[in-house]
Write a protein that holds these residues in place. Structure first.
Motif, short mmCIF file in Angstrom:
data_model
loop_
_atom_site.label_atom_id
_atom_site.label_comp_id
_atom_site.label_asym_id
_atom_site.label_seq_id
_atom_site.Cartn_x
_atom_site.Cartn_y
_atom_site.Cartn_z
N SER A 202 35.26 42.42 32.38
CA SER A 202 35.88 42.02 33.63
C SER A 202 36.37 43.25 34.36
O SER A 202 37.04 44.10 33.78
CB SER A 202 37.06 41.10 33.31
N GLY A 205 40.25 42.86 35.43
CA GLY A 205 41.01 42.83 34.18
C GLY A 205 41.16 44.26 33.66
O GLY A 205 42.24 44.67 33.21
N LYS A 261 36.59 37.30 28.38
CA LYS A 261 36.85 35.90 28.08
C LYS A 261 36.43 35.68 26.63
O LYS A 261 35.66 36.47 26.08
CB LYS A 261 36.01 35.00 29.00
N THR A 333 39.40 38.07 37.78
CA THR A 333 40.16 37.90 36.56
C THR A 333 41.65 37.70 36.87
O THR A 333 42.35 36.95 36.18
CB THR A 333 39.95 39.11 35.63
N SER A 336 42.02 34.12 37.80
CA SER A 336 41.95 33.25 36.62
C SER A 336 43.23 33.33 35.80
O SER A 336 43.72 32.32 35.29
CB SER A 336 40.77 33.65 35.73
N GLU A 337 43.73 34.55 35.68
CA GLU A 337 44.95 34.74 34.89
C GLU A 337 46.11 33.96 35.52
O GLU A 337 46.85 33.25 34.82
CB GLU A 337 45.30 36.23 34.81
#
Lengths: 464, 470
Positions: A202, A205, A261, A333, A336-337
């Motif tokens: 990522s 990330g 992930k 990312t 998503s986090e």
């Protein structure tokens, strides 16, 4: 007297170079260890006479179209090195000066790699053409970062299979960030060299981890992106393995961090087994529901290195709000986090403007902020919005001054704004300057995206 | 881990700027989308596990060949060609689709073989198709310039690869102007062809055989090519140095052949006065080299480019004997006398085998003397050779270009690279009159029709895909 065993004479039919070139070659070869005398020349009558006088035994079949390589060695074992030296000298003599103005630029990665030595390739052509350009690098034995997205999965598999045969590292496809020996490729933050090596599926990330470690005073020499599908059951961690191997070979790396992930279960087992066989310990930062976030992963890395975990910086102070979180992100990312931490039950929404559906036919939002700014105005005027949660990603490749457009857009939004500014002091945009401008516009700025998200929840009274 | 010394960037310029900002050298690729509709096939071929090594093998096999002149003899003996059998340039074609110059050459050939008394009568013979057959030179290990017509009584150079004994063949060059290969069939054409059959061919045979009989090396055609490229010849439209070196190598044996002194003198004058005489050795030398790469599964290297005056065809190492064809194009260049573009026939001849092997138009930079003949300038010539490196697999270590710092000639046209870059092979060519019987009308530059490369690519992709299937 010379020892006949140490004389080497060979004819190279059809090889040709002019006499001045061959004089230079002969001189270069004479300077090699173990070479007492060397003559590389076309087998003209005159040259054969010279060679005979030097005591070399020239095969009678030599013709003027043959090149003669005649070597007298102090030790017969020096022959292989001496012949390698002859070939190198012949190549060097034919090397062309680079940079002449009228030479047209290369039209393919293959052509460009022929013109440069020791280069890595960065590929960001449209997805359907990415494999072809990246394969040029693999063919040439050079590492390649594939920034392009929309590369078909079977092409990724084929590319990485070929790369594995050649010992080449393929970073990507859809790899946004890499740091190779201190050089940032794609979107990369400026960090000091240090004891941590990163393998990341990522991009943002990886950037969050780089920024947090940098703040804690821990450097990173190399961070290899591998692409979001590398640990899928089809690709089976092909690039992850090579990246781990490279970092393990680097004596300066004390701890390797793998950000991804959660992989497909069978791949996870294979990678864990591979990592267990390395001399360097590997910290798995697997992101997902019920798992540690990126900030927790950074803290775990620091503890494992025996470093203090600092308080992650927060500048400015947002006021409380009523309603839901509107998360508007440029980092996939990071989005998503935030979504994992906040959930969507309270009506919270999270958008990644770097997602394919927003980028087809336009630049990534880390380069072109206009689309997010439009949505920002809309979300601000929406009554259900309790707090605006944003990210700003700094570093090479990203827009040169993101606060210049974002700060004015924040003025008068009438809602609390929390922003994670992911970057380092060394980044070209200047993290402090960006933070100051955003705080002046009323935002509360965090370094930790997870911290920013929790703060947003707190502001709307939803932090459990 | 060492820091990369430089970066090659292909795609977004912004990413290159980000590298340059870090004080690291960036080479920026001038990338453009590939030929329309080729993305999938390009990816399939690039992913073919055979491709890289197949292309390395093809290039190495080609570069490994040394062509020597081992004999001169009639086509009837060498190829078993019988009366009524005609070889021609380019991919297969029938009389009804044949262009003017090919028809003219066939008519001259029919008259030379005595099938008709008047060449004009041959048209009916070919229309009827009875007792005559047409076959590409390439199908008989042969190449023919322009119309490329070969008949049984024509004398041929025989080139041999010493390492393998493989052979290729080519007829003797007639000179410029009104000649069979440009489609002329007048009395002077036939007179010259008969003299070549009766005098020049036998004399050359004696000279070539005498060299071998006296334990001298055969004439090293590849070696002469190496040298002539350093003397201003590109070996397609300029063969002056090569012709004189051949004469140097053969004239002693010609003089001592025992043949009539005036015939010898006439032959020496003929060869020395025909700057293109060596072309008919350069071509089979190129074919001999390229044939070594035929049939290498997975290779995307072009092994033949040839034109019959109607169609332009290519063959590729990884696709067997299949021809990929499209319409031959009109050359762009200069015209002789009062001829103009309307008089020219589309591109014709097997001589593009020279470009296929990396010389001719590909080596234009080494032949500044003729850039004007084909309507260009010296900077154009340098740019052309450099541009051909964009579509080729490698460089020829023996064939080098002094003005480009002895860079090797661009060698091994890669079908994929042509489709990726849209850069078409550059061919130097003579122009034949489009009406049978006219002869040469000019010289210039031409390219293949673009569509034949995606065709070949598509076939390569289909073969790669079928290999990949379990």
């Amino acid at each position: 007297m010379t020892n006949p065993l140490s004389d080497h004479v060979e004819l190279r039919p059809g090889a040709y170079a002019d006499s001045v070139t061959l004089l230079q070659v002969s001189r270069a070869v004479q300077g090699l260890d173990g070479v007492l005398a060397a003559q590389v020349a076309m087998a003209t009558a005159l040259n054969l006479e010279v060679l005979t006088e030097m005591g070399f035994d020239i095969p009678t079949e030599a013709t003027t179209n043959d090149m003669v390589v005649a070597l007298r060695l102090s030790d017969a074992d020096a022959l292989v090195a001496a012949l390698t030296g002859v070939d190198q000298a012949l190549r060097d003599a034919n090397r062309r000066p680079e940079g002449a103005g009228e030479i047209a630029p290369p039209r393919s990665t293959r052509s460009a790699l022929r013109r440069t030595s020791e280069a890595v390739a960065v590929v960001s052509v449209p997805g359907p053409s990415a494999l072809v350009e990246a394969m040029d690098a693999v063919d040439a034995g050079r590492d390649v970062m594939v920034f392009s997205d929309n590369v078909p999965l079977e092409q990724e598999v084929a590319l990485k299979r070929a790369a594995a045969e050649r010992g080449v590292l393929v970073m990507g496809p859809d790899c946004g960030t890499a740091v190779v020996g201190g050089l940032g490729l794609g979107f990369a933050n400026v960090v000091s060299p240090g004891p941590v090596g990163i393998v990341a599926a990522s991009g943002t990330g990886c950037q969050q981890l780089l920024a947090l470690l940098d703040h804690a005073g821990v450097g990173v020499t190399s961070a290899y992106g591998v692409g979001g599908r590398d640990l899928s059951s089809e690709v089976r961690g092909a690039s992850t393995r090579e990246a781990l191997r490279r970092l393990d070979e680097d004596a300066s790396v004390e701890l390797i961090v793998l950000i991804s992930k959660p992989p497909a279960p069978e791949v996870a087992a294979e990678i864990e087994e591979y990592a267990a066989g390395l001399a360097t310990p590997v910290e798995f930062a697997l992101l997902g529901d019920g798992r540690p976030d990126l900030t927790a992963a950074a803290e775990s890395v620091l503890r494992r290195l025996g470093r203090d975990v600092p308080a992650w910086p927060v500048v400015g102070s947002a006021t409380a709000g009523t309603g839901a979180i509107r998360g508007l992100f440029v980092g996939g990312t990071l989005k998503s986090e935030a979504q994992l931490i906040a959930g969507t039950e309270g009506g919270h929404t999270f958008v990644d403007f770097g997602d394919d559906e927003y980028t087809s036919g336009r630049a990534h939002p880390m380069i072109d902020p206009s689309l997010r700014l439009e949505h920002l105005a809309r979300a601000a005027s929406d009554e259900s919005t309790g707090v605006l949660l944003l990210d700003v990603v700094l570093g090479h490749g990203a827009e040169p001054d993101p606060a210049a457009q974002l700060a004015p857009a924040l003025d008068g939004v009438g809602k609390p704004v929390v922003i994670a500014v992911v970057g380092t002091d060394g980044d070209p945009q200047g993290r402090d300057r960006q933070v100051a401008a955003l705080v002046a516009a009323g935002a509360e700025v965090h370094l930790s995206n997870a911290g920013a998200t929790r703060r947003a929840l707190e502001l709307i009274g939803a932090l459990s | 881990v060492s820091t990369p010394a430089s970066v090659v960037n292909v795609g977004a310029d912004l990413l290159a700027d980000a590298i340059a900002d870090q004080a690291t050298a960036v080479t920026r690729v001038d990338w453009r989308p590939p030929m329309t509709g080729t993305e999938d096939d390009l990816a399939t071929v690039a992913a073919d596990p055979l491709r890289r090594t197949a292309n390395e093998r093809a290039l190495a096999a080609m570069l490994d060949v040394t062509a020597t002149l081992v004999d001169v003899a009639p086509a009837s003996e060498l190829l078993g060609l019988e009366p009524g059998q005609f070889l021609h340039a380019g991919p297969p074609i029938t009389w009804d689709r044949a262009s003017g110059p090919l028809r003219g050459g066939l008519m001259a050939g029919a008259a030379l073989e005595g099938l008709v008394d008047d060449p004009e009568d041959a048209a009916a013979l070919f229309e009827s198709g009875s007792n005559v057959s047409l076959e590409p030179c390439h199908h008989r290990s042969t190449v023919g310039p322009m119309a490329g017509v070969v008949t049984p009584s024509m004398w041929m150079f025989v080139l041999e690869d010493a390492a393998t004994g493989r052979r290729t063949y080519c007829s003797l060059n007639e000179g410029l102007g009104k000649v069979l290969r440009y489609g002329a069939y007048g009395p002077e054409v036939l007179t010259r062809l008969r003299w070549m059959r009766d005098v020049l061919g036998p004399l050359l045979q004696r000279a070539v055989r005498a060299r071998l009989d006296s334990a001298q090396d055969p004439v090293d055609v590849t070696g002469i090519l190496t040298q002539m490229l350093q003397m201003g010849d590109e070996a397609h439209n300029r063969n002056r140095a090569g012709t004189l070196m051949l004469l140097r190598d053969l004239s002693p044996a010609m003089v001592t052949s025992g043949m009539d002194a005036s015939d010898i003198a006439e032959s020496l004058r003929f060869i020395g006065g025909n700057d293109h005489f060596f072309l008919n050795l350069a071509m089979p030398a190129c074919k001999l080299a390229l044939d070594a790469a035929r049939g290498i599964e997975g290779s995307t290297m072009v092994v033949a480019m040839a034109r019959n005056g109607t169609d332009f065809g290519i063959q590729v190492a990884g696709t067997g004997d299949e021809w990929f064809t499209g319409p031959a194009q009109l050359a762009d260049g200069l015209f002789l006398g009062s001829y103009g573009p309307d008089d020219a026939n589309p591109d014709i001849g097997d001589s593009a085998i020279t470009e296929t092997a990396g010389i001719g138009g590909f080596a234009m930079a080494t032949a500044p003397a003729i850039v004007r003949l084909v309507g260009g300038s010296v900077p154009d010539a340098l740019a052309t050779t450099r541009r051909m490196h964009e579509i080729t697999l490698g460089e020829n270590p023996r064939w080098t270009v002094p003005v480009l710092e002895f860079q090797g000639t661009p060698t091994g046209i890669d079908v994929s690279m042509v489709c990726r870059t849209g850069i078409l092979p550059q061919i130097n060519t003579g122009m034949a009159g489009k009406v049978a019987g006219v002869g040469q009308v000019g010289a210039g530059l031409v390219t293949p029709p673009a569509e034949i490369f995606p065709q070949a690519l598509s076939r390569l992709a289909a073969l790669a895909a079928s290999r990949a299937r379990p």
